[in-house]
Design an enzyme around this catalytic site. Structure first.
Site, PDB file in Angstrom:
ATOM      1  N   HIS A 164      14.561  25.141   1.339  1.00 37.77           N
ATOM      2  CA  HIS A 164      14.243  26.624   1.129  1.00 37.77           C
ATOM      3  C   HIS A 164      14.815  27.187  -0.214  1.00 37.77           C
ATOM      4  CE1 HIS A 164      18.352  27.034   3.147  1.00 37.77           C
ATOM      5  NE2 HIS A 164      18.477  27.728   2.227  1.00 37.77           N
TER       6      HIS A 164
HETATM    7  P1  TYD Z   1      19.884  28.056   6.752  1.00 41.34           P
HETATM    8  O1  TYD Z   1      20.507  28.628   5.616  1.00 41.34           O
HETATM    9  O2  TYD Z   1      18.726  28.254   7.420  1.00 41.34           O
HETATM   10  O3  TYD Z   1      20.162  26.460   6.848  1.00 41.34           O
HETATM   11  P2  TYD Z   1      19.192  25.464   6.926  1.00 41.34           P
HETATM   12  O4  TYD Z   1      17.936  25.589   5.951  1.00 41.34           O
HETATM   13  O5  TYD Z   1      20.094  24.060   6.361  1.00 41.34           O
HETATM   14  O6  TYD Z   1      18.763  24.973   8.129  1.00 41.34           O
HETATM   15  O7  TYD Z   1      21.199  28.378   8.183  1.00 41.34           O
HETATM   16  C1  TYD Z   1      20.870  27.877   9.450  1.00 41.34           C
HETATM   17  C2  TYD Z   1      21.062  29.026  10.351  1.00 41.34           C
HETATM   18  O8  TYD Z   1      22.282  29.640  10.128  1.00 41.34           O
HETATM   19  C3  TYD Z   1      20.344  30.190  10.390  1.00 41.34           C
HETATM   20  O9  TYD Z   1      19.477  30.590  11.578  1.00 41.34           O
HETATM   21  C4  TYD Z   1      20.929  31.438   9.857  1.00 41.34           C
HETATM   22  C5  TYD Z   1      22.611  31.057  10.074  1.00 41.34           C
HETATM   23  N1  TYD Z   1      23.214  31.210   9.101  1.00 41.34           N
HETATM   24  C6  TYD Z   1      24.046  32.473   8.851  1.00 41.34           C
HETATM   25  O10 TYD Z   1      24.149  33.149   9.934  1.00 41.34           O
HETATM   26  N2  TYD Z   1      24.925  32.723   7.924  1.00 41.34           N
HETATM   27  C7  TYD Z   1      25.290  32.151   6.801  1.00 41.34           C
HETATM   28  O11 TYD Z   1      25.984  32.462   5.806  1.00 41.34           O
HETATM   29  C8  TYD Z   1      24.060  30.805   6.707  1.00 41.34           C
HETATM   30  C9  TYD Z   1      24.293  30.199   5.474  1.00 41.34           C
HETATM   31  C10 TYD Z   1      23.445  30.578   7.906  1.00 41.34           C
END
Ligand code: TYD
Length: 151
Positions: free
Chosen positions: A64
């Protein structure tokens, strides 16, 4: 469009601007020590930290981009590959030292890949979590990079 501290527009960021930064090291026979200070060591103020751990060896996270978020990525333990993509060029950076981090500015498509077994990856971020800042759709990312509104 946001104009960042460096005077660059968020959409114009390129993979060349994703900089590896050597962190200070305090060598010590009792165990080495490294530290990070927002703005002094890395080019933004730290508002949030998160870390990724218990990753099965070889696994990857989804790719992303962020519209306005700066991130700084450190492999605290083990290793991972960060694939960076600005819509024109792709670059792969292997992180395997706890005293070297990677600055990822806004509007770079990035993927954390190929974690070593039980690798731990620390990410320092310039803003608190905001789902609205994510660009999760690759086509939308490319439209934004071309100057469109991403709709
Ligand atoms: P995400 O950044 O979408 O990680 P990836 O792209 O590697 O799967 O994060 C995964 C989940 O964690 C998403 O549902 C949002 C949550 N999240 C938080 O609540 N707080 C945060 O600081 C981060 C980075 C993610």
């Amino acid at each position: 469009m946001r104009v960042g501290d460096e005077g660059t527009t968020e959409k114009a960021t390129s993979v060349e601007e994703c900089r590896l930064i050597d962190l200070p090291q305090i060598p010590d026979p009792r165990g080495n020590l490294t530290f990070i200070e927002g703005r002094a060591t890395i080019p933004f103020r730290i508002e949030r930290a998160y870390w990724i751990y218990d990753v099965p060896g070889g696994r990857s996270r989804t790719g992303h981009a962020h519209r306005t978020l700066d991130e700084f990525v450190v492999a605290l333990s083990g290793s991972l590959t960060v694939t960076l993509d600005d819509g024109m060029r792709t670059r792969r950076v292997v992180l395997r030292r706890s005293y070297v981090g990677l600055h990822v500015p806004p509007m770079i498509w990035r993927r954390f890949e190929d974690f070593s077994t039980n690798g731990v990856c620390l990410v320092l971020a310039s803003q608190i979590y905001d789902e609205g800042d994510y660009v999760r759709d690759r086509e939308r990312f490319l439209r934004l990079k071309r100057g469109g509104d991403g709709q």
